[in-house]
Design an enzyme around this catalytic site. Structure first.
Site, mmCIF file in Angstrom:
data_model
loop_
_atom_site.group_PDB
_atom_site.id
_atom_site.type_symbol
_atom_site.label_atom_id
_atom_site.label_comp_id
_atom_site.label_asym_id
_atom_site.label_seq_id
_atom_site.Cartn_x
_atom_site.Cartn_y
_atom_site.Cartn_z
ATOM 1 N N ASP A 260 0.889 -0.892 0.196
ATOM 2 C CA ASP A 260 0.206 0.052 0.555
ATOM 3 C C ASP A 260 0.714 1.476 -0.239
ATOM 4 O O ASP A 260 1.556 2.181 1.156
ATOM 5 C CB ASP A 260 -1.077 0.057 1.129
ATOM 6 C CG ASP A 260 -1.572 -0.858 1.144
ATOM 7 O OD1 ASP A 260 -3.160 -0.981 0.700
ATOM 8 O OD2 ASP A 260 -1.668 -2.684 1.282
ATOM 9 N N ASP B 22 -1.198 -2.827 -3.782
ATOM 10 C CA ASP B 22 -2.113 -1.572 -3.780
ATOM 11 C C ASP B 22 -0.941 -0.793 -4.197
ATOM 12 O O ASP B 22 -0.045 -0.790 -2.831
ATOM 13 C CB ASP B 22 -3.063 -1.525 -2.403
ATOM 14 C CG ASP B 22 -4.148 -1.984 -1.918
ATOM 15 O OD1 ASP B 22 -4.422 -2.428 -3.363
ATOM 16 O OD2 ASP B 22 -4.404 -2.237 -0.751
ATOM 17 N N TYR C 41 -2.313 3.563 -6.761
ATOM 18 C CA TYR C 41 -3.237 4.897 -5.738
ATOM 19 C C TYR C 41 -3.549 5.447 -6.979
ATOM 20 O O TYR C 41 -4.719 6.421 -6.515
ATOM 21 C CB TYR C 41 -2.431 4.928 -4.353
ATOM 22 C CG TYR C 41 -3.143 4.612 -3.239
ATOM 23 C CD1 TYR C 41 -4.070 4.524 -2.455
ATOM 24 C CD2 TYR C 41 -1.801 3.900 -2.963
ATOM 25 C CE1 TYR C 41 -4.943 3.340 -1.812
ATOM 26 C CE2 TYR C 41 -1.680 2.638 -2.525
ATOM 27 C CZ TYR C 41 -3.157 2.225 -1.240
ATOM 28 O OH TYR C 41 -3.622 1.250 0.116
ATOM 29 N N HIS D 185 -12.016 -3.470 6.799
ATOM 30 C CA HIS D 185 -11.407 -4.782 6.140
ATOM 31 C C HIS D 185 -12.060 -6.308 6.673
ATOM 32 O O HIS D 185 -11.557 -6.810 6.273
ATOM 33 C CB HIS D 185 -10.497 -4.941 5.331
ATOM 34 C CG HIS D 185 -10.165 -3.993 4.403
ATOM 35 N ND1 HIS D 185 -11.439 -3.389 3.637
ATOM 36 C CD2 HIS D 185 -9.358 -2.567 4.593
ATOM 37 C CE1 HIS D 185 -10.837 -2.308 2.459
ATOM 38 N NE2 HIS D 185 -9.780 -1.919 3.168
ATOM 39 N N HIS E 184 -2.651 -4.218 2.020
ATOM 40 C CA HIS E 184 -4.502 -4.236 2.100
ATOM 41 C C HIS E 184 -5.245 -3.209 2.959
ATOM 42 O O HIS E 184 -5.850 -2.425 3.109
ATOM 43 C CB HIS E 184 -5.949 -5.558 2.057
ATOM 44 C CG HIS E 184 -6.730 -4.626 1.428
ATOM 45 N ND1 HIS E 184 -6.976 -3.916 0.317
ATOM 46 C CD2 HIS E 184 -8.071 -5.450 1.505
ATOM 47 C CE1 HIS E 184 -8.398 -3.950 0.036
ATOM 48 N NE2 HIS E 184 -9.259 -4.715 1.256
ATOM 49 N N VAL E 185 -4.992 -3.705 4.578
ATOM 50 C CA VAL E 185 -5.893 -3.493 5.635
ATOM 51 C C VAL E 185 -4.140 -1.991 6.218
ATOM 52 O O VAL E 185 -2.739 -2.806 6.291
ATOM 53 C CB VAL E 185 -5.053 -3.597 7.183
ATOM 54 C CG1 VAL E 185 -5.878 -2.943 8.305
ATOM 55 C CG2 VAL E 185 -6.907 -4.376 6.884
ATOM 56 N N HIS E 186 -4.349 -1.007 6.162
ATOM 57 C CA HIS E 186 -3.641 0.378 6.412
ATOM 58 C C HIS E 186 -3.008 0.581 7.796
ATOM 59 O O HIS E 186 -2.923 1.257 8.273
ATOM 60 C CB HIS E 186 -4.017 1.377 6.214
ATOM 61 C CG HIS E 186 -4.049 1.804 4.543
ATOM 62 N ND1 HIS E 186 -4.947 2.734 3.911
ATOM 63 C CD2 HIS E 186 -4.181 0.495 3.999
ATOM 64 C CE1 HIS E 186 -5.954 2.009 3.356
ATOM 65 N NE2 HIS E 186 -4.785 1.320 2.005
#
Length: 535
Positions: A200, A227, A230, A375, A402-404
């Site tokens: 991410d 990710d 962006y 999520h 995915h999970v920040h």
């Protein structure tokens, strides 16, 4: 080492960071399962009032070559040590109402390479392509890329430095000379020194900090679990937002600003022209356009060892890095037991020789075991389909994005502590444009409704209440789950150092702490205790 306030199963205590056990000794998974640790939010990491993107005119993002000279140069691995991919772009991309795609046939794809920078005696040729991002709505700007080149080098020696130039020698339009190092030969005693993992990313000031810290660790390989750019946080006119659905809810289609991909290629070139980069798709790579075309930038810009690994798909593939076999799995393509991906995975796992590649590491985008509200349990359908297969073959470590935030699990299988299950590590904290994940599903009032735990891309709702353990009958735990060993909301990256066929050191670094370890543990394999399904 610095003292830091943490929360251990509801009790705030001071511990020495960098060591879960409170001394200079690095803990191992043999000492687990560990009591859950939550590090409270440290707002220092937010820096410039939040995750702010680099401006489009930042010098690091600008095109500095002329004509058809190569730019956005990158190295990727093939399946084995004796082959790599070199990728680059030539010509200028276009965005606007009237675009004219370039002709890939007008520029050759050539790499000259050798073991000495002044003696590039070998030549390899590859293929080239362009892609378009088109929108069938008035007022939206279309995009066409520069010419993207992919060339595979073969017959390379293991663990060896090579020098190369890429481009078209007939124009002439050749790059400067760059260097890369091949992976060690698959062997239980031979491993890359350092493998960086960061998910991410995007193009924020925080992302540049992550990349800078990562470069100082001098990795031999970089893994990005989805990710990436962006670009889909922007309209085609370049207007962006931290929350696309909030700011642009009336847009007729989810737009993207494709030049952000070009910016990322330029920003990353100093690193990935030398260090191999391996990626897998995430939700931000979908980028739907006219004709229901998706993933055009992702599938065009990166080279994948798909054919070499037998998958023939850019959405899932495998490769070796010394004594490690990597499984790059796709959460945005069919993953059920009747799918092509699942059948490929069965074949791939059956061919793994754990005497040669003892370590089995899996990478995909959406985590199966995240305790953050964002999520939460949205990848349950993929977990239900694939977890048993990965467990039976003894996957050692799983990396997700995915999970920040950052989170490391205890060893587990099917939500149950299991000394033979993999360690799941979420590193979706590379610097993205969206907000960080801060709320935990187990905090009071934060448990999502089960109906929200849906795979929004593949479809399906597989998440249910827990049927056993302390959370039986509930959708969320009332405290940090026992399978979650450590979690923290901070930007950063991780380094994996495999030391032997049984021991690997994992270190996670926070951006705000510069080069100090935020979380560190030895992952220890126990092949005698945990026999795996034979290949």
């Amino acid at each position: 080492m610095a003292l830091r306030l943490v929360n251990v199963t509801g009790i705030s205590v001071l511990i020495l960071m960098g060591s879960v056990v409170g001394d200079d000794r690095i803990p191992t998974t043999l000492e687990g399962p560990f009591k859950p640790v939550t590090v409270p939010l440290d707002r220092r990491f937010r820096g410039r009032a939040g995750p702010v993107d680099l401006p489009n005119n930042d010098p690091m993002l600008q095109r500095t070559v002329e004509g058809f000279e190569p730019e956005q140069i990158a190295v990727a691995l093939s399946t084995t040590h004796d082959s790599v991919w070199i990728s680059w772009m030539t010509g200028e991309s276009q965005i606007g109402d009237s675009i004219k795609p370039l002709n890939p046939a007008t520029v050759e794809s050539v790499v000259h390479y050798g073991m000495l920078p002044f003696l590039l005696i070998h030549e390899a040729k590859g293929h080239s392509l362009i892609y378009n991002q088109l929108y069938p709505f008035e007022g939206l700007r279309n995009y066409t890329s520069g010419i993207i080149h992919h060339v595979r080098l073969t017959g390379l020696q293991p663990n060896t430095n090579y020098y190369y130039r890429c481009g078209d020698p007939t124009l002439p339009a050749m790059s400067d000379v760059y260097q890369f190092k091949t992976m060690p030969k698959p062997c239980s005693k031979s491993y890359p020194s350092k493998i960086a993992v960061a998910g991410d990313l995007g193009l924020t000031f925080n992302a540049t900090s992550t990349i800078s810290h990562l470069m100082r660790n001098k990795p031999d390989l970089i893994i990005v679990p989805g990710d990436i750019s962006y670009a889909n946080m922007y309209l085609t006119n370049g207007s962006g937002s931290n929350c696309y659905s909030c700011s642009f809810r009336h847009a007729p289609i989810h737009e993207t600003y494709q030049p952000r991909w070009d910016y990322l290629g330029r920003l990353m070139q100093p690193l990935v022209s030398t260090v191999p980069l391996m990626v897998i798709e995430g939700s931000h790579e979908v980028e739907k356009q006219a004709g229901n075309v998706e993933f055009a930038a992702y599938t065009s810009r990166f080279a994948f060892p798909s054919e070499e690994s037998g998958s023939r798909s850019p959405f899932y593939y495998s490769f070796n890095a010394g004594g490690i076999h990597f499984l790059m799995l796709g959460g945005y393509t069919a993953y059920t037991k009747s799918s092509d991906q699942y059948r490929w995975l069965e074949r791939d796992l059956a061919n793994v020789n754990r005497e040669v590649t003892p370590w089995l590491v899996a990478v995909w985008n959406q985590p199966w075991y995240s305790t953050y509200k964002a999520h939460y349990k949205t990848a349950e359908c993929m977990r239900v389909a694939m977890e048993e297969l990965l467990y039976n073959y003894g996957v050692d470590i799983v990396f997700n994005g995915h999970v920040h935030a950052y989170e490391r699990s205890n060893r587990l299988y099917n939500y149950t502590l299991d000394p033979c299950g993999p360690v799941h590590i979420t590193v979706g904290n590379g610097g993205n444009r969206e907000k960080m994940a801060i709320k935990h599903a187990d905090d009071p009032g934060n448990c999502p409704h089960p109906s929200t735990a849906r795979d929004n891309y593949m479809g399906g709702l597989c998440a249910h209440n827990f049927t056993s353990g302390p959370a039986a009958g509930k959708f969320c735990w009332d405290q940090q789950p026992e399978y979650s060993a450590y979690r923290e909301t901070s930007f950063g990256h991780g380094i994996l150092e495999v030391k032997s066929k049984t021991h690997a050191l994992w270190t996670w670094y926070r951006n705000q702490d510069m080069d100090k370890a935020g979380d560190q543990i030895y992952v220890v394999r126990q092949p005698d205790r945990c026999p795996v399904q034979p290949g």
